[in-house]
Design an enzyme around this catalytic site. Structure first.
Site, PDB file in Angstrom:
ATOM      1  N   PRO A 263       0.846  -1.206   0.000  1.00 17.78           N
ATOM      2  CA  PRO A 263       0.000   0.000   0.000  1.00 17.78           C
ATOM      3  C   PRO A 263       0.877   1.250   0.000  1.00 17.78           C
ATOM      4  O   PRO A 263       1.523   1.564   0.988  1.00 17.78           O
ATOM      5  CB  PRO A 263      -0.805  -0.138   1.297  1.00 17.78           C
ATOM      6  CG  PRO A 263       0.005  -1.041   2.169  1.00 17.78           C
ATOM      7  CD  PRO A 263       0.749  -1.954   1.256  1.00 17.78           C
ATOM      8  N   VAL A 265       1.973   5.136  -0.035  1.00 13.58           N
ATOM      9  CA  VAL A 265       1.610   6.476   0.414  1.00 13.58           C
ATOM     10  C   VAL A 265       2.735   7.401  -0.039  1.00 13.58           C
ATOM     11  O   VAL A 265       3.911   7.059   0.107  1.00 13.58           O
ATOM     12  CB  VAL A 265       1.448   6.550   1.945  1.00 13.58           C
ATOM     13  CG1 VAL A 265       1.209   7.991   2.396  1.00 13.58           C
ATOM     14  CG2 VAL A 265       0.306   5.660   2.413  1.00 13.58           C
ATOM     15  N   ASP A 439       5.893   2.164   2.054  1.00 14.99           N
ATOM     16  CA  ASP A 439       4.980   1.040   2.260  1.00 14.99           C
ATOM     17  C   ASP A 439       4.262   1.247   3.592  1.00 14.99           C
ATOM     18  O   ASP A 439       4.882   1.186   4.653  1.00 14.99           O
ATOM     19  CB  ASP A 439       5.787  -0.271   2.262  1.00 14.99           C
ATOM     20  CG  ASP A 439       4.922  -1.507   2.328  1.00 14.99           C
ATOM     21  OD1 ASP A 439       3.733  -1.400   2.715  1.00 14.99           O
ATOM     22  OD2 ASP A 439       5.441  -2.603   2.016  1.00 14.99           O
ATOM     23  N   HIS A 440       2.967   1.457   3.527  1.00 12.38           N
ATOM     24  CA  HIS A 440       2.213   1.778   4.745  1.00 12.38           C
ATOM     25  C   HIS A 440       2.077   0.582   5.685  1.00 12.38           C
ATOM     26  O   HIS A 440       1.644   0.724   6.832  1.00 12.38           O
ATOM     27  CB  HIS A 440       0.820   2.307   4.383  1.00 12.38           C
ATOM     28  CG  HIS A 440       0.337   3.382   5.297  1.00 12.38           C
ATOM     29  ND1 HIS A 440       0.603   3.396   6.646  1.00 12.38           N
ATOM     30  CD2 HIS A 440      -0.401   4.492   5.066  1.00 12.38           C
ATOM     31  CE1 HIS A 440       0.051   4.454   7.209  1.00 12.38           C
ATOM     32  NE2 HIS A 440      -0.560   5.149   6.264  1.00 12.38           N
ATOM     33  N   ARG A 441       2.448  -0.613   5.232  1.00 13.72           N
ATOM     34  CA  ARG A 441       2.484  -1.755   6.139  1.00 13.72           C
ATOM     35  C   ARG A 441       3.642  -1.624   7.114  1.00 13.72           C
ATOM     36  O   ARG A 441       3.582  -2.136   8.245  1.00 13.72           O
ATOM     37  CB  ARG A 441       2.624  -3.065   5.361  1.00 13.72           C
ATOM     38  CG  ARG A 441       1.495  -3.400   4.417  1.00 13.72           C
ATOM     39  CD  ARG A 441       1.812  -4.629   3.585  1.00 13.72           C
ATOM     40  NE  ARG A 441       3.032  -4.451   2.801  1.00 13.72           N
ATOM     41  CZ  ARG A 441       3.571  -5.408   2.031  1.00 13.72           C
ATOM     42  NH1 ARG A 441       2.990  -6.601   1.964  1.00 13.72           N
ATOM     43  NH2 ARG A 441       4.661  -5.170   1.347  1.00 13.72           N
TER      44      ARG A 441
END
Length: 469
Positions: A263, A265, A439-441
Site C-alpha cells: 500500500p 503512500v 509502504d504503509h504496512r
C-alpha cells in the site's frame, strides 16, 4: 569433432534470454573464451564466452530470438576427431576439406597454448582461467568515432546470417559492418546493400560509406534509398509493435507487483536548498575534488543514509512468507537509472559507510555502467532503499513506485531559482521538491513525514549533518 554449445543458466534461475547480437559468423575461427554473443536476460545484458576453440559451423538463432536455457545456441568443429582417429583412417584424411584441416590446426594450437584452461569461464561459472593471453575483446566505439583498421573491424563486426525464409531456405547474409558504420549510413541515407567493401576482409568500413555517398551525391543516395518526393504509402502497418521482454518486461512485472502488493503512500515537501547549492559550488571550485563531480544527488544520498539510521522503519522489508518485518542495519542504496532498455535500479552496497566523495564516485560508476547496458544482475539485488532523480528531466515532483522488497523510495525534483521567503523577506532562492513513497504496512504517516523532514533539513542546512550520528 562437432560440439554444440547450449545456453547456460546465467546465474539468475531465469528460463530464457534474448539474443542481442552475434559477434561471430558461420565459418569464423574462434578461440577458447572469446566473446561470441551478447544476450539479454530479464536482469541485464551479458556476454557469452566460447566454450570451445575451433570453427563455427552453425548459428542456431538470430538476433532478437528468445532462447530457452538448455537450447542449442551455436555449433563448432573443434577438429579433435581427426587427432583421435585410428591410423587406418589416414588415407581418408587427404580427402578432407581445407577448412576442416584449418580447424584442426587451430584447435591443436589452442589446446597446446591453454592446457591449464580446459574448462571455459562461462557467466556465473567461477573465475577466469589464469593463462597469459586473454582473448581479444571486440572494439568499442568512442565519442571520436575513429576509423578502425580492417583487422579491428573484423573482430568487432556482428555479422550474423538472417534466415529470410525464401523458397530455397538459404541464409542470406546482411551487409557486414559495425554499428557505428550502420549509423553513419543511416545518417547519409545510404543503403549498405549498395556499398561495396574495399578491404580484404569484406567488411564495409566508414570510408566505404563516405566514398559511396560522395560518388552518388546526396540526391543520388536519397533517390536510391528512399525517394523524398514520393508520397507516403498507406498500409495497415502504421504502428510499431515491440515485443515486451527482457529488462522492460521484468521492470513492468516488478512495478505492478509492488503497486498492487504494497500500500503506497506519497508525501511531498518543498525545501530551500540554496545552502547545498553553495556547498556544491565551493566543492566544484576545489581543484582536488573536480574529478569527483559531486552533485545534488550525492548530497541527497548522504542525507538519506544519515536519516535512515534514525528512522529504521524506512530501511526494512515485509517478509510475507516468514510473517516477519526484517529491519536492515546497513544501507544498500538503489539509484534508479533510465536506459534504452528500460529502468534499472542498481544499488550501492553499504552506502552508509561511504563519504560524500565516495557516494559521488559510486553513483557516477553505476550510471555509466547502466547506460552502457552492462549492469550485472547481482548489482540489482539486495537493495534496502532507493532514490530516483526526476529533476534531471526538468520535472518538479512525482509519485515514485517502491522497488519490490524495499520500504521506500525518494524522488528528487528539479532545483529551481525562484522567489522564496528567507529570514522574513522575499529573495531569490534555490528550491526543490522532495517526494517520498513508502509502504504503509511498514511505515505510518508520522514516521514517513519525520524521515522526509530530516532529509529536507540536511539539504536546507548541510552543516546539520555534522550533528548526526
Amino acid at each position: 569433432m562437432a560440439q554444440d554449445f547450449r545456453l547456460p543458466d546465467l546465474g539468475e534461475g531465469l528460463p530464457e534470454a534474448e539474443l542481442v547480437q552475434w559477434l561471430v559468423a558461420e565459418g569464423d575461427t574462434v578461440a577458447l573464451n572469446q566473446t561470441i554473443a551478447e544476450v539479454e536476460t530479464a536482469k541485464a545484458v551479458v556476454e557469452l564466452p566460447s566454450p570451445h576453440a575451433g570453427i563455427v559451423t552453425k548459428l542456431h538463432a538470430a538476433a532478437g530470438d528468445v532462447i530457452t536455457v538448455g537450447s542449442v545456441l551455436i555449433s563448432f568443429d573443434t577438429g579433435e576427431a581427426d587427432a583421435a582417429a585410428p591410423a587406418a583412417a589416414a588415407p581418408h584424411a587427404a580427402a578432407a576439406e581445407p577448412v576442416a584441416a584449418a580447424a584442426q590446426a587451430s584447435a591443436e594450437s589452442q589446446v597446446a597454448a591453454e592446457t591449464t584452461a580446459a574448462e571455459p569461464n562461462l557467466v556465473g561459472y567461477g573465475a577466469a582461467p589464469r593463462n597469459g593471453d586473454r582473448p581479444k575483446r571486440r572494439a568499442r566505439s568512442t565519442g571520436t568515432r575513429a576509423v578502425a583498421s580492417d583487422t579491428a573491424v573484423l573482430e568487432a563486426a556482428p555479422h550474423d546470417a538472417i534466415q529470410l525464409g525464401d523458397i530455397a531456405d538459404r541464409p542470406i547474409e546482411r551487409p557486414r559492418s559495425t554499428p557505428p558504420v550502420r549509423k553513419l549510413a543511416k545518417q547519409l541515407g545510404v543503403d549498405l546493400a549498395l556499398v561495396e567493401a574495399t578491404g580484404a576482409t569484406g567488411i564495409i568500413t566508414r570510408a566505404d560509406v563516405e566514398a559511396y555517398a560522395a560518388r552518388v551525391g546526396t540526391a543520388g543516395a536519397s533517390t536510391a534509398v528512399a525517394p523524398v518526393a514520393a508520397p507516403p504509402e498507406r498500409s495497415e502497418d502504421r504502428v510499431t509493435r515491440t515485443p515486451i521482454r527482457g529488462v522492460r518486461r521484468a521492470t513492468a512485472e516488478a512495478m505492478v507487483r509492488s503497486a498492487f502488493t504494497a500500500p503506497h503512500v506519497t508525501t511531498f515537501l518543498t525545501v530551500d536548498v540554496t545552502a547545498t547549492s553553495e556547498l556544491l559550488a565551493s566543492l566544484k571550485a576545489d581543484r582536488s575534488l573536480q574529478e569527483h563531480r559531486i552533485g545534488i544527488l550525492a548530497v541527497a544520498a548522504k542525507a538519506v543514509c544519515l536519516a535512515l539510521a534514525r528512522h529504521p522503519g524506512l530501511n526494512s522489508r515485509w517478509d510475507d512468507d516468514a510473517g516477519e518485518i526484517v529491519e536492515h542495519h546497513y544501507v544498500n542504496l538503489g539509484i534508479a537509472a533510465a536506459t534504452g532498455r528500460g529502468l534499472v535500479v542498481p544499488n550501492i552496497p553499504d552506502a552508509h559507510e561511504l563519504t560524500l566523495v565516495g557516494l559521488a564516485d559510486a553513483i557516477r560508476s553505476l550510471a555509466e555502467i547502466a547506460r552502457a547496458g552492462k549492469t550485472a544482475p547481482g548489482d540489482m539485488r539486495g537493495g534496502t532503499f532507493s532514490i530516483t532523480n526526476v529533476g534531471v528531466f526538468g520535472v518538479d515532483a512525482g509519485t515514485p513506485i517502491i522497488n519490490p522488497g524495499e520500504a521506500g523510495i525518494l524522488a528528487l525534483g528539479a532545483v529551481r531559482r525562484q522567489p522564496w521567503e528567507h529570514r522574513g523577506e522575499i529573495a531569490l532562492r534555490d528550491v526543490m521538491t522532495l517526494a517520498l513513497s513508502f509502504d504503509h504496512r511498514l511505515v505510518d504517516g508520522e514516521q514517513g513525514s519525520r524521515f522526509l523532514a530530516e532529509v529536507a533539513d540536511i539539504l536546507r542546512e548541510p552543516g546539520r549533518a555534522m550533528l548526526l550520528r
